[in-house]
Write an enzyme that holds these catalytic residues in place. Structure first.
Site, short mmCIF file in Angstrom:
data_model
loop_
_atom_site.label_atom_id
_atom_site.label_comp_id
_atom_site.label_asym_id
_atom_site.label_seq_id
_atom_site.Cartn_x
_atom_site.Cartn_y
_atom_site.Cartn_z
N HIS A 1 -20.68 -3.40 -30.87
CA HIS A 1 -20.80 -4.64 -30.06
C HIS A 1 -20.38 -5.75 -30.70
CE1 HIS A 1 -24.70 -3.64 -27.19
NE2 HIS A 1 -23.72 -2.94 -27.16
N GLU B 1 -21.19 -8.75 -31.63
CA GLU B 1 -21.88 -9.36 -32.78
C GLU B 1 -21.83 -8.52 -33.87
OE1 GLU B 1 -23.01 -8.68 -29.91
OE2 GLU B 1 -24.81 -9.95 -28.94
N CYS C 1 -28.04 -8.05 -27.61
CA CYS C 1 -28.85 -7.08 -26.96
C CYS C 1 -30.37 -7.12 -27.80
CB CYS C 1 -28.29 -5.93 -26.79
SG CYS C 1 -27.59 -5.12 -28.42
N CYS D 1 -28.54 -5.57 -31.52
CA CYS D 1 -27.94 -6.89 -32.23
C CYS D 1 -29.19 -7.92 -32.55
CB CYS D 1 -26.80 -7.35 -31.50
SG CYS D 1 -25.51 -6.40 -31.24
N1 LIG Z 1 -24.73 -8.89 -26.57
C1 LIG Z 1 -23.92 -7.82 -26.05
N2 LIG Z 1 -22.80 -7.60 -27.25
C2 LIG Z 1 -21.82 -6.62 -26.66
O1 LIG Z 1 -21.05 -6.36 -27.20
C3 LIG Z 1 -22.43 -5.67 -25.63
N3 LIG Z 1 -21.64 -4.43 -25.33
C4 LIG Z 1 -23.85 -5.83 -25.05
N4 LIG Z 1 -24.30 -5.13 -24.15
C5 LIG Z 1 -25.63 -5.03 -23.96
C6 LIG Z 1 -25.72 -3.71 -22.87
O2 LIG Z 1 -27.29 -3.74 -22.66
C7 LIG Z 1 -25.37 -2.53 -23.62
O3 LIG Z 1 -24.17 -2.39 -23.63
C8 LIG Z 1 -26.00 -1.31 -22.93
O4 LIG Z 1 -27.48 -1.11 -22.81
C9 LIG Z 1 -25.15 0.19 -23.50
O5 LIG Z 1 -25.63 0.28 -24.73
P1 LIG Z 1 -24.45 0.57 -25.60
O6 LIG Z 1 -23.47 -0.66 -25.77
O7 LIG Z 1 -23.68 1.90 -25.31
O8 LIG Z 1 -24.99 0.71 -27.02
N5 LIG Z 1 -24.34 -7.10 -25.42
ZN LIG Z 2 -25.47 -5.73 -29.14
#
Ligand SMILES: Nc1nc(=O)c(N)c(NC[C@H](O)[C@H](O)[C@H](O)COP(=O)(O)O)[nH]1
Ligand SMILES: [Zn+2]
Length: 163
Positions: free
Chosen positions: A54, A56, A91, A101
């Site tokens: 992600h 963050e 998240c 995060c």
């Molecule tokens: N704040 C934030 N920064 C990120 O870089 C990102 N990709 C998400 N995304 C949140 C979303 O809820 C999750 O991407 C899904 O729940 C899938 O989980 P994964 O990413 O595969 O671990 N949220």
């Molecule tokens: Zn996250």
């Protein structure tokens, strides 16, 4: 000052645009700022670093590597007044099962003082992001930086199958 917040969020959005589109996450950009010096300590965007990373999380991985400490010990080596800007709120749950995060930020409570967000997390993957409450309960305000919502959402969801 509001101008600075907008500029950092705009930078975070430009980072998000580097993220490879995927249907199973959002394209997010993040910037970690040292409030004392107004210097950028790290930037990150979704999937910038190997693994299902992600935005963050990438900021924190980079700093952990730079300082030669595990991510959870960063508060021992970083300046004590940081602000995290992220286009989508951190998240609180990840469908992959990876550490959310919000947990990563909570480990740095007292170092990361404020989280600035461009939009709250849409309900595509996680119906209720409880992160804001967790952060605020830990004394870390979550502040909405207004004005970029449409652009942030468009970038964040660019990899999604449009119904
Ligand atoms: N704040 C934030 N920064 C990120 O870089 C990102 N990709 C998400 N995304 C949140 C979303 O809820 C999750 O991407 C899904 O729940 C899938 O989980 P994964 O990413 O595969 O671990 N949220
Ligand atoms: Zn996250």
């Amino acid at each position: 000052q509001p101008g600075d917040h907008r500029a950092y969020m705009q930078l975070a959005l430009s980072l998000a645009q580097k993220s490879p589109p995927k249907p199973t996450n959002y394209r997010v950009g993040a910037v970690l700022v040292d409030l004392s010096s107004d210097k950028i300590l790290a930037t990150g965007y979704t999937l910038e670093l190997p693994g299902n990373t992600h935005a963050e999380q990438c900021c924190l991985i980079k700093l952990a590597e730079q300082h030669g400490v595990p991510e959870e010990r960063l508060s021992e080596v970083l300046p004590s007044k940081l602000a995290l800007y992220t286009t989508v709120e951190p998240c609180s749950k990840r469908l992959s099962g990876n550490l959310p995060c919000v947990e990563r930020v909570l480990r740095l409570a007292g170092t990361i003082r404020t989280v600035y967000v461009g939009i709250m997390e849409p309900e595509t993957f996680v119906t209720e992001n409880t992160g804001r409450k967790s952060l605020q309960d830990a004394g870390i305000p979550v502040v909405h930086v207004e004005g970029l919502e449409a652009d942030i959402l468009e970038v964040a969801t660019a990899g999604h199958i449009k119904s």
